[in-house]
Design a protein around this motif. Sequence first.
Motif, PDB file in Angstrom:
ATOM      1  N   ASP A 133     -26.181 -21.870  -0.042  1.00 29.07           N
ATOM      2  CA  ASP A 133     -25.865 -21.520   1.345  1.00 29.07           C
ATOM      3  C   ASP A 133     -26.603 -20.265   1.807  1.00 29.07           C
ATOM      4  OD1 ASP A 133     -24.180 -23.691   1.529  1.00 29.07           O
ATOM      5  OD2 ASP A 133     -22.355 -22.520   1.158  1.00 29.07           O
ATOM      6  N   ASN A 134     -26.924 -19.395   0.862  1.00 31.52           N
ATOM      7  CA  ASN A 134     -27.546 -18.122   1.219  1.00 31.52           C
ATOM      8  C   ASN A 134     -29.062 -18.120   1.137  1.00 31.52           C
ATOM      9  OD1 ASN A 134     -25.137 -16.765   1.803  1.00 31.52           O
ATOM     10  ND2 ASN A 134     -24.760 -16.391  -0.358  1.00 31.52           N
ATOM     11  N   THR A 135     -29.659 -19.245   0.793  1.00 29.00           N
ATOM     12  CA  THR A 135     -31.114 -19.287   0.709  1.00 29.00           C
ATOM     13  C   THR A 135     -31.693 -19.802   2.030  1.00 29.00           C
ATOM     14  OG1 THR A 135     -33.005 -20.031  -0.590  1.00 29.00           O
ATOM     15  CG2 THR A 135     -31.234 -21.613  -0.271  1.00 29.00           C
ATOM     16  N   THR A 136     -32.917 -19.392   2.304  1.00 20.32           N
ATOM     17  CA  THR A 136     -33.591 -19.871   3.518  1.00 20.32           C
ATOM     18  C   THR A 136     -34.573 -20.983   3.197  1.00 20.32           C
ATOM     19  OG1 THR A 136     -35.269 -18.151   3.272  1.00 20.32           O
ATOM     20  CG2 THR A 136     -33.378 -17.645   4.670  1.00 20.32           C
ATOM     21  N   ASN A 137     -34.760 -21.257   1.914  1.00 22.73           N
ATOM     22  CA  ASN A 137     -35.689 -22.288   1.471  1.00 22.73           C
ATOM     23  C   ASN A 137     -34.923 -23.606   1.311  1.00 22.73           C
ATOM     24  OD1 ASN A 137     -37.239 -24.029  -0.179  1.00 22.73           O
ATOM     25  ND2 ASN A 137     -38.338 -22.285  -1.071  1.00 22.73           N
ATOM     26  N   GLU A 138     -35.274 -24.583   2.133  1.00 19.07           N
ATOM     27  CA  GLU A 138     -34.546 -25.848   2.137  1.00 19.07           C
ATOM     28  C   GLU A 138     -34.676 -26.608   0.816  1.00 19.07           C
ATOM     29  OE1 GLU A 138     -34.413 -29.808   4.901  1.00 19.07           O
ATOM     30  OE2 GLU A 138     -34.836 -27.891   5.867  1.00 19.07           O
ATOM     31  N   THR A 139     -35.845 -26.561   0.202  1.00 18.43           N
ATOM     32  CA  THR A 139     -36.053 -27.237  -1.076  1.00 18.43           C
ATOM     33  C   THR A 139     -35.188 -26.605  -2.161  1.00 18.43           C
ATOM     34  OG1 THR A 139     -38.322 -27.759  -0.445  1.00 18.43           O
ATOM     35  CG2 THR A 139     -37.779 -27.910  -2.782  1.00 18.43           C
ATOM     36  N   LEU A 140     -35.144 -25.286  -2.186  1.00 16.05           N
ATOM     37  CA  LEU A 140     -34.307 -24.571  -3.147  1.00 16.05           C
ATOM     38  C   LEU A 140     -32.832 -24.873  -2.893  1.00 16.05           C
ATOM     39  CD1 LEU A 140     -34.008 -22.595  -5.478  1.00 16.05           C
ATOM     40  CD2 LEU A 140     -34.119 -20.725  -3.815  1.00 16.05           C
ATOM     41  N   GLU A 141     -32.455 -24.934  -1.636  1.00 11.89           N
ATOM     42  CA  GLU A 141     -31.065 -25.249  -1.280  1.00 11.89           C
ATOM     43  C   GLU A 141     -30.668 -26.625  -1.821  1.00 11.89           C
ATOM     44  OE1 GLU A 141     -28.193 -25.741   2.635  1.00 11.89           O
ATOM     45  OE2 GLU A 141     -30.280 -25.164   2.910  1.00 11.89           O
ATOM     46  N   ASP A 142     -31.535 -27.615  -1.609  1.00 14.65           N
ATOM     47  CA  ASP A 142     -31.258 -28.965  -2.106  1.00 14.65           C
ATOM     48  C   ASP A 142     -31.155 -28.981  -3.630  1.00 14.65           C
ATOM     49  OD1 ASP A 142     -31.284 -29.883   0.497  1.00 14.65           O
ATOM     50  OD2 ASP A 142     -33.326 -30.694   0.387  1.00 14.65           O
TER      51      ASP A 142
END
Length: 89
Positions: free
Chosen positions: A48-57
């Motif tokens: 939830d706190n990351t801005t990188n969508e790939t990392l979030e997934d």
Amino acid sequence: MKSILKATIAGAGLVALAACGGNADDKAAQNVEAAAENQADALEDLADNTTNETLEDSLEAQADNVEDAGEAKADAIDDADDARLENKR
């Protein structure tokens, strides 16, 4: 972020370790599952706190895997306890 994850993993390990011993297999299974849920929650918080969508997934997928593994391990603990009780009869 890594320190939160490491602290969560360490806490989960201590909870699982504290549950060992005696005839507390049901409690141990609950503790293992709760520790996995806590670890999964920490991963979801990181996602939830990351801005990188790939990392979030990726983090969300890891959280799902951790939770599934915790449930499977808790089920295995319960099954082993049930089998041991069946053999005593």
